[in-house]
Design an enzyme around this catalytic site. Structure first.
Site, PDB file in Angstrom:
ATOM      1  N   HIS A 159       0.759  -1.033  -0.011  1.00 30.14           N
ATOM      2  CA  HIS A 159      -0.051   0.075  -0.183  1.00 30.14           C
ATOM      3  C   HIS A 159       1.036   1.138   0.040  1.00 30.14           C
ATOM      4  O   HIS A 159       0.714   1.837  -1.333  1.00 30.14           O
ATOM      5  CB  HIS A 159      -0.645   0.320   1.198  1.00 30.14           C
ATOM      6  CG  HIS A 159      -1.658  -0.881   1.756  1.00 30.14           C
ATOM      7  ND1 HIS A 159      -2.812  -1.345   0.497  1.00 30.14           N
ATOM      8  CD2 HIS A 159      -1.289  -2.282   2.178  1.00 30.14           C
ATOM      9  CE1 HIS A 159      -3.578  -2.545   1.092  1.00 30.14           C
ATOM     10  NE2 HIS A 159      -2.892  -3.190   1.866  1.00 30.14           N
TER      11      HIS A 159
HETATM   12  O1  RIB Z   1      -3.869  -0.148   5.034  1.00 34.41           O
HETATM   13  C1  RIB Z   1      -2.529   0.079   4.802  1.00 34.41           C
HETATM   14  C2  RIB Z   1      -1.895   0.654   6.119  1.00 34.41           C
HETATM   15  O2  RIB Z   1      -1.871  -0.243   6.954  1.00 34.41           O
HETATM   16  C3  RIB Z   1      -0.183   0.843   5.251  1.00 34.41           C
HETATM   17  O3  RIB Z   1      -0.137   1.888   5.403  1.00 34.41           O
HETATM   18  C4  RIB Z   1       0.279  -0.788   6.460  1.00 34.41           C
HETATM   19  O4  RIB Z   1       1.544  -0.160   6.144  1.00 34.41           O
HETATM   20  C5  RIB Z   1      -0.650  -0.138   7.331  1.00 34.41           C
HETATM   21  O5  RIB Z   1      -0.485   0.931   8.533  1.00 34.41           O
END
Ligand code: RIB
Ligand code: CA
Length: 314
Positions: free
Chosen positions: A244
């Site tokens: 992500h």
């Molecule tokens: O939903 C994904 C996010 O949540 C990313 O930033 C991952 O590192 C967690 O923090």
């Protein structure tokens, strides 16, 4: 080459945070000037230590790391994400300790001082964890916050539901009051949510490329990802991982990577089932609002990440 973009990453490393930091350091378009650590995937002490160690892995201990908020603005988190990222946050991998110490300033002070030194509108701030530090900056140093060029936040979800609850994406859920404050502040925010991150899967073949061609950094990044890959296969039955945070950094590094639409976003701040939900209002937005990422060329984004991580081997 155009001027390098002065960049701050606000982060809760975190496996995909680590990849995002390594991506930024391999990208000549940006100049990583500061990392501010925040609570999130794991406790603040661990996210701070992990940020120092990832910089050291890449030979960039010159980048200052400042510790920020240890918890959300209002309500404590029911749980963190050690079951996804490993108890220490980096997939069970113990990186060598950094020789560098922490920047002695609190994160919001370090961020405010950097913003006051730089020309207004030039600094990109990329929060890839809960928005607690950015909300605190808005409240404590509003004149500095007003000088931010753009905020590229990995967080939220317009149409893909949640990943930590049925309704909420983790970064929004971890501090909904902070997310509401930042998304409603009028700051130029680009929201990089699950709508564009979930389709963007880094496959085993891509991981193999930087494991074999990315030198020690590539090998270590692949090792850190291992737990994430196994969890993705076991939980979602997919071949690969959704990094992500790396997609948000790709948008920060190459503005316009993602297709965005200006929307008003309302964050659920009640304590019920909808806590942390990002309600994206699809009606025409009057004023304000944020740029919500709605489209992505996932193959191109993955190639960008893999090729930049491979460059550590050259
Ligand atoms: O939903 C994904 C996010 O949540 C990313 O930033 C991952 O590192 C967690 O923090
Ligand atoms: Ca993160």
């Amino acid at each position: 080459m155009a001027e390098r973009i002065p960049l701050v990453i606000d982060t809760d490393p975190g496996i995909d945070d680590a990849l995002a930091i390594l991506l930024a350091l391999a990208s000549p378009e940006v100049d990583l000037r500061l990392i501010t650590a925040v609570h999130g995937n794991v406790e603040l002490a661990q996210t701070t230590e992990n940020a120092l160690r990832v910089l050291h892995l890449a030979g960039r201990s010159d980048v200052p790391v400042a510790a920020g908020a240890a918890g959300p603005l209002v309500h404590p988190l029911p749980e963190r994400a050690g079951h996804v990222h490993g108890a220490a946050g980096l997939g069970g991998v113990e990186l060598p300790a950094s020789p560098a110490g922490l920047d002695p300033r609190p994160a919001v002070v370090a961020l405010a001082e950097l913003l006051m030194e730089q020309d207004p509108g030039t600094v990109t701030v990329a929060p890839i964890g809960p928005l607690t530090n950015i909300a605190l900056l808005l409240h404590v140093f509003p004149e500095a916050a007003a000088r931010i060029g753009r905020v590229v936040w990995m967080g939220g979800s317009a149409t893909r539901g949640g990943n930590v609850t049925a309704a909420a994406e983790f970064n929004a859920w971890a501090d909904p009051e902070a997310a509401a404050a930042v998304l409603g502040s009028g700051l130029p925010v680009t929201m990089v949510g699950l709508d564009v991150t979930l389709p963007t899967v880094l496959t085993e073949a891509g991981i193999a490329r930087f494991r074999e061609g990315g030198g020690e950094v590539g090998r270590t990044a692949a090792e850190v990802l291992r737990q994430y890959v196994d969890a993705a296969r076991d939980r979602y039955g997919i071949d690969g991982v959704v990094v992500h945070d790396a997609l948000a950094l790709t948008e920060a590094i190459v503005p316009g990577t993602l297709g965005v639409v200006r929307r008003e976003v309302v964050v659920g701040t009640t304590l019920g089932a909808a806590r942390g939900q990002t309600l994206v209002d699809r009606r025409a937005v009057a004023a304000g609002g944020v740029d919500v990422a709605e489209t992505v060329d996932s193959a191109a984004a993955v190639e960008f990440l893999v090729s930049r991580l491979e460059s550590y081997g050259s």
